[in-house]
Design a protein around this motif. Structure first.
Motif, mmCIF file in Angstrom:
data_model
loop_
_atom_site.group_PDB
_atom_site.id
_atom_site.type_symbol
_atom_site.label_atom_id
_atom_site.label_comp_id
_atom_site.label_asym_id
_atom_site.label_seq_id
_atom_site.Cartn_x
_atom_site.Cartn_y
_atom_site.Cartn_z
ATOM 1 N N VAL A 122 0.848 -1.202 0.000
ATOM 2 C CA VAL A 122 0.000 0.000 0.000
ATOM 3 C C VAL A 122 0.878 1.244 0.000
ATOM 4 C CG1 VAL A 122 -1.899 -1.144 1.203
ATOM 5 C CG2 VAL A 122 -0.152 0.044 2.537
ATOM 6 N N ASN A 123 0.308 2.351 -0.451
ATOM 7 C CA ASN A 123 0.996 3.633 -0.360
ATOM 8 C C ASN A 123 1.138 4.043 1.098
ATOM 9 O OD1 ASN A 123 1.260 3.916 -3.169
ATOM 10 N ND2 ASN A 123 -0.785 4.832 -3.346
ATOM 11 N N ARG A 124 2.271 4.687 1.415
ATOM 12 C CA ARG A 124 2.570 4.989 2.822
ATOM 13 C C ARG A 124 1.822 6.200 3.364
ATOM 14 N NH1 ARG A 124 7.628 5.780 5.477
ATOM 15 N NH2 ARG A 124 8.416 6.850 3.646
ATOM 16 N N MET A 125 1.009 6.844 2.573
ATOM 17 C CA MET A 125 0.112 7.872 3.095
ATOM 18 C C MET A 125 -1.283 7.272 3.128
ATOM 19 S SD MET A 125 -0.379 10.814 4.399
ATOM 20 C CE MET A 125 1.200 11.615 4.109
ATOM 21 N N ALA A 126 -1.796 7.028 4.324
ATOM 22 C CA ALA A 126 -3.062 6.319 4.494
ATOM 23 C C ALA A 126 -4.095 7.226 5.163
ATOM 24 C CB ALA A 126 -2.837 5.048 5.296
ATOM 25 N N TYR A 127 -5.253 6.661 5.422
ATOM 26 C CA TYR A 127 -6.349 7.437 6.010
ATOM 27 C C TYR A 127 -6.888 6.730 7.247
ATOM 28 C CZ TYR A 127 -10.894 9.651 6.668
ATOM 29 O OH TYR A 127 -11.972 10.289 7.206
ATOM 30 N N GLY A 128 -7.062 7.496 8.319
ATOM 31 C CA GLY A 128 -7.671 6.989 9.544
ATOM 32 C C GLY A 128 -9.110 7.456 9.638
ATOM 33 N N ALA A 129 -10.052 6.504 9.739
ATOM 34 C CA ALA A 129 -11.479 6.814 9.620
ATOM 35 C C ALA A 129 -12.185 6.984 10.960
ATOM 36 C CB ALA A 129 -12.172 5.727 8.796
ATOM 37 N N MET A 130 -11.463 7.438 11.971
ATOM 38 C CA MET A 130 -12.091 7.659 13.272
ATOM 39 C C MET A 130 -12.941 8.930 13.276
ATOM 40 S SD MET A 130 -10.323 7.772 17.076
ATOM 41 C CE MET A 130 -9.589 9.399 16.956
ATOM 42 N N ARG A 131 -12.467 9.965 12.592
ATOM 43 C CA ARG A 131 -13.079 11.294 12.696
ATOM 44 C C ARG A 131 -14.342 11.468 11.863
ATOM 45 N NH1 ARG A 131 -11.354 13.548 17.278
ATOM 46 N NH2 ARG A 131 -9.143 13.091 17.584
ATOM 47 N N ILE A 132 -14.731 10.456 11.107
ATOM 48 C CA ILE A 132 -15.962 10.604 10.320
ATOM 49 C C ILE A 132 -17.200 10.261 11.143
ATOM 50 C CG2 ILE A 132 -14.937 10.321 8.040
ATOM 51 C CD1 ILE A 132 -15.796 7.374 8.135
ATOM 52 N N THR A 133 -17.030 10.094 12.446
ATOM 53 C CA THR A 133 -18.156 9.842 13.343
ATOM 54 C C THR A 133 -18.545 11.141 14.049
ATOM 55 O OG1 THR A 133 -16.678 9.240 15.155
ATOM 56 C CG2 THR A 133 -17.334 7.485 13.665
ATOM 57 N N GLY A 134 -19.433 11.038 15.057
ATOM 58 C CA GLY A 134 -19.890 12.219 15.771
ATOM 59 C C GLY A 134 -18.908 12.678 16.838
ATOM 60 N N ASP A 135 -19.278 13.715 17.558
ATOM 61 C CA ASP A 135 -18.442 14.248 18.634
ATOM 62 C C ASP A 135 -18.145 13.154 19.663
ATOM 63 O OD1 ASP A 135 -18.448 16.723 17.441
ATOM 64 O OD2 ASP A 135 -20.038 17.538 18.724
ATOM 65 N N GLY A 136 -16.914 13.137 20.151
ATOM 66 C CA GLY A 136 -16.533 12.116 21.106
ATOM 67 C C GLY A 136 -16.401 10.741 20.476
ATOM 68 N N ILE A 137 -16.319 10.712 19.128
ATOM 69 C CA ILE A 137 -16.266 9.455 18.342
ATOM 70 C C ILE A 137 -17.492 8.616 18.698
ATOM 71 C CG2 ILE A 137 -14.702 7.692 17.437
ATOM 72 C CD1 ILE A 137 -13.577 10.571 17.506
ATOM 73 N N TRP A 138 -18.618 9.301 18.743
ATOM 74 C CA TRP A 138 -19.867 8.693 19.209
ATOM 75 C C TRP A 138 -20.996 9.103 18.273
ATOM 76 C CZ3 TRP A 138 -20.978 5.086 22.749
ATOM 77 C CH2 TRP A 138 -22.307 4.953 23.196
ATOM 78 N N GLY A 139 -21.704 8.117 17.743
ATOM 79 C CA GLY A 139 -22.852 8.399 16.897
ATOM 80 C C GLY A 139 -22.462 8.803 15.477
ATOM 81 N N PRO A 140 -23.452 9.158 14.672
ATOM 82 C CA PRO A 140 -23.208 9.496 13.270
ATOM 83 C C PRO A 140 -22.548 10.862 13.129
ATOM 84 C CG PRO A 140 -25.508 9.852 13.815
ATOM 85 C CD PRO A 140 -24.889 9.203 15.022
ATOM 86 N N PRO A 141 -21.942 11.122 11.976
ATOM 87 C CA PRO A 141 -21.318 12.435 11.756
ATOM 88 C C PRO A 141 -22.366 13.526 11.614
ATOM 89 C CG PRO A 141 -21.315 11.147 9.728
ATOM 90 C CD PRO A 141 -21.813 10.231 10.812
#
Length: 288
Positions: free
Chosen positions: A23-42
């Motif tokens: 894989v390419n060494r620049m990747a994506y972390g998908a934690m922040r596409i959720t709601g505040d506090g990493i809780w619930g929908p965005p």
């Protein structure tokens, strides 16, 4: 076919995970596409979908997530946006944390919980096998043999292709290696927070991918000032320089830049095009 300019993530070079996932060494972390506090929908569902679709357009072919992000929301959005997945896309997910509320992350390494977590991830991601499944934490309330044996058996059953660990010491990696090949380690790491240098070195020496999270973390004022100085020199954002430094710090490094904004995603991925100079590395020395 898109050009390198259109796919800046490719300029970071590649890394091979587990001997067969390049894989390419620049990747994506998908934690922040959720709601505040990493809780619930965005707050903005459509923007989250746009972010995920844009990752692959930019040349990103590794996405990091976990069942606990939301919980479940991040995995569900990934499938909604990208399934059927591009042939070269690798999705890594994690299990081993409970969610009892916003910003609450109790550890649960019990076999029962991990079985439920893995089965849930397979279903939400619409996969028959997880390419990279990472244990979110060692659980000191559960004998390590219980969760390490479960991961080994799940791999033997074909539900997991490769296994990684998160927030672990060298000793814990070695313990896990008695059960299975450890192909990745995901620990907090940045220029200002290098307490895991011994783990990074071990990963380099043993062909293990090192996935740093919280790339601007640390709270070290001197480090923050150094990042700011180098960013001004390049006309870049501090986040871009933090990511560029990680790429320069080790060939084992696989940074995961997380954001819920297409604009910020596009900015972050440009870090792959930044080459730090000797002057930069005097201000931001590489790990010893």
């Amino acid at each position: 076919m898109q050009s390198v300019d259109q796919q800046p993530a490719a300029q970071a070079g590649t890394i091979t995970i587990g001997g067969d996932l390049t894989v390419n060494r620049m990747a994506y972390g998908a934690m922040r596409i959720t709601g505040d506090g990493i809780w619930g929908p965005p707050k903005d569902h459509d923007e989250a979908i746009r972010v995920l679709k844009r990752t692959t357009e930019l040349g990103i072919n590794f996405i990091d997530t976990a069942d606990s992000y939301g919980p479940y929301v991040s995995e569900e959005l990934i499938a909604e946006a990208l399934y059927p997945y591009p042939k070269d896309l690798i999705i890594g997910t994690k299990g081993g944390l409970l969610r009892t509320g916003p910003n609450q992350w109790p550890v649960d390494g019990s076999r029962k919980h991990l079985e439920e977590a893995l089965e849930g991830s397979l279903k939400r991601l619409k996969l028959n096998q997880i390419d990279l499944y990472q244990l979110h934490r060692f659980d000191d309330k559960v004998p390590s043999k219980e969760y390490l044996t479960f991961l080994k058996e799940a791999q033997q059953e074909g539900k997991i292709r490769h296994i990684g660990l998160s927030e672990v010491s060298v000793e814990q990696i070695k313990e896990a290696q008695e059960y299975f090949d450890v192909v990745s380690v995901q620990n907090m790491y940045s220029f200002g927070q290098q307490k895991w240098n011994s783990v990074l070195q071990y990963c380099e020496e043993n062909g293990i991918a090192f996935i740093p999270w919280y790339p601007l973390g640390g709270g070290d004022l001197g480090a923050e000032n150094a990042v700011k100085k180098v960013a001004e020199r390049h006309g870049a954002t501090e986040f871009q320089i933090a990511l560029a430094w990680l790429l320069a710090a080790s060939p084992a490094m696989l940074p995961i830049a997380g954001t819920s904004s297409v604009k910020h995603l596009e900015e972050n991925v440009q870090a792959a095009t930044i080459k730090l100079t000797d002057d930069d590395l005097q201000d931001m020395p590489l790990p010893a």
